[in-house]
Design an enzyme around this catalytic site. Structure first.
Site, PDB file in Angstrom:
ATOM      1  N   SER A  63       0.795  -1.242   0.000  1.00  0.00           N
ATOM      2  CA  SER A  63       0.000   0.000   0.000  1.00  0.00           C
ATOM      3  C   SER A  63       0.824   1.287   0.000  1.00  0.00           C
ATOM      4  O   SER A  63       0.259   2.371  -0.176  1.00  0.00           O
ATOM      5  CB  SER A  63      -0.941   0.018   1.195  1.00  0.00           C
ATOM      6  N   LYS A  66       0.241   3.275  -2.982  1.00  0.00           N
ATOM      7  CA  LYS A  66      -0.990   4.068  -3.155  1.00  0.00           C
ATOM      8  C   LYS A  66      -0.703   5.580  -3.090  1.00  0.00           C
ATOM      9  O   LYS A  66      -1.459   6.381  -3.620  1.00  0.00           O
ATOM     10  CB  LYS A  66      -2.026   3.671  -2.103  1.00  0.00           C
ATOM     11  N   TYR A 188      -4.585  -2.683  -9.910  1.00  0.00           N
ATOM     12  CA  TYR A 188      -4.440  -2.523  -8.455  1.00  0.00           C
ATOM     13  C   TYR A 188      -3.452  -3.553  -7.864  1.00  0.00           C
ATOM     14  O   TYR A 188      -2.548  -3.208  -7.097  1.00  0.00           O
ATOM     15  CB  TYR A 188      -5.815  -2.637  -7.790  1.00  0.00           C
ATOM     16  N   TYR A 240      -4.663   3.735   8.247  1.00  0.00           N
ATOM     17  CA  TYR A 240      -6.025   3.221   8.418  1.00  0.00           C
ATOM     18  C   TYR A 240      -6.557   3.585   9.796  1.00  0.00           C
ATOM     19  O   TYR A 240      -6.464   4.738  10.198  1.00  0.00           O
ATOM     20  CB  TYR A 240      -6.063   1.703   8.153  1.00  0.00           C
ATOM     21  N   VAL A 258       1.322  -3.810   3.744  1.00  0.00           N
ATOM     22  CA  VAL A 258       1.310  -5.118   4.418  1.00  0.00           C
ATOM     23  C   VAL A 258       2.543  -5.970   4.118  1.00  0.00           C
ATOM     24  O   VAL A 258       2.676  -7.060   4.657  1.00  0.00           O
ATOM     25  CB  VAL A 258       0.017  -5.939   4.150  1.00  0.00           C
TER      26      VAL A 258
END
Ligand code: GLN
Length: 304
Positions: A63, A66, A188, A240, A258
């Site tokens: 991530s 992102k 993705y 998050y 992760v």
């Protein structure tokens, strides 16, 4: 103590602490990585840098990528992207279906999985060859032609990515995707499979410490205002439902993945990357967070 001494002593101390957490099991290929790896790299704006431990070994940035995809979408499409994805902390897990349903398919922010999928959709529409063009974007910023996706990681995630597939279909059902879910998911999963070392990530992310321009390659990635806004999003949404905790303990904008990596930015000063694969319950690197907390305490260099 100088920075090098602080890095070395913290590396020794935190590496030897008892382990907590485990690697992500829903991407089976990630389990082939030695969980005891521990690397750190600090890249300074003057292009000096210091690494400790496994800082040269490439890992799956997941991530963390992102931040790069939303940067490219912001560069190409400007403020219009914020009508498709929000800028609020989610306060829920990164793969929550419940919240996406309640929010009528408009993801809370670009760092949760659903938000990153909408950004992928925007990029698929904006780019001729999304996977290739995105990789070129990253290679150009970093001045690093060797960067690549990991087909094994992307395939491994795709094979049992039931929850991500569900999220993507749910966004489509709310009419917030212009392209087909299969194409969005393929992009993705590849995006998340980018592999880089701590050193490479830290150098790449210097553009966010330097008002949008990467000092390594001279590439103008974002405007000053856009760069501040991406940092603001990292500060409020980068971890998050643990974003408040990271802000509270570390005091820097950051983003986790992760694969066990965390990048954090000190605007106008440095980018730091820590990699330690075991994750806490929120999906963030356990020792990575501990390291950064002690690093900003000892150097007295958080943004606050
Ligand atoms: N590829 C992972 C997923 O979609 C990325 C999640 C993460 O790094 N937090 O679930």
């Amino acid at each position: 103590m100088d920075i090098k001494e602080i890095l070395n002593s913290l590396h020794t101390k935190i590496k030897s602490l008892p382990h907590q957490g485990e690697q992500a099991t829903y991407i089976p290929e990630l389990l082939t990585v030695d969980a005891d790896r521990f690397g750190v790299y600090v890249a300074n704006l003057d292009l000096t840098g210091i690494g400790v431990g496994d800082y040269e070994q490439a890992f799956s940035i997941q991530s963390i990528a992102k931040v790069l995809s939303v940067s490219l979408a912001y560069q190409l499409c400007g403020e219009s992207i914020w009508s498709r994805v929000g800028v609020e902390p989610s306060g829920t897990a990164f793969n929550s279906l419940l919240q996406l349903e309640a929010d009528n398919g408009i993801p809370r922010n670009p760092f949760i999985n659903s938000g990153a999928m909408v950004i992928c959709d925007i990029l698929i529409t904006a780019l001729d060859d999304p996977k290739e063009d995105f990789l070129t974007f990253v290679k150009t910023i970093a001045n690093n032609p060797t960067l690549s996706y990991s087909t094994q990681i992307a395939e491994s995630e795709k094979e049992i990515g039931y929850r991500n597939i569900a999220l993507c279909n749910l966004i489509k059902s709310f009419d917030n995707l212009n392209n087909e879910p299969d194409e969005v998911l393929d992009f993705y999963f590849n995006l998340c499979s980018l592999e880089m070392s701590c050193e490479a990530v830290a150098k790449l992310f210097l553009y966010l410490a330097n008002n949008g321009t990467c000092p390594i390659s001279g590439t103008d990635v974002l405007t000053l205002s856009q760069s501040k806004r991406i940092n603001a999003l990292m500060q409020t949404c980068g971890f998050y439902d643990e974003s408040g905790e990271f802000s509270f303990k570390v005091g820097l904008p950051g983003k986790s993945g992760v694969g066990g990596g965390i990048v954090a930015i000190h605007p106008d000063q440095y980018a730091i990357v820590v990699w330690s694969p075991r994750l806490n319950a929120k999906g963030n690197s356990y020792k990575g967070m501990l390291f950064l907390e002690e690093f900003t305490s000892l150097t007295e260099q958080s943004i606050f």
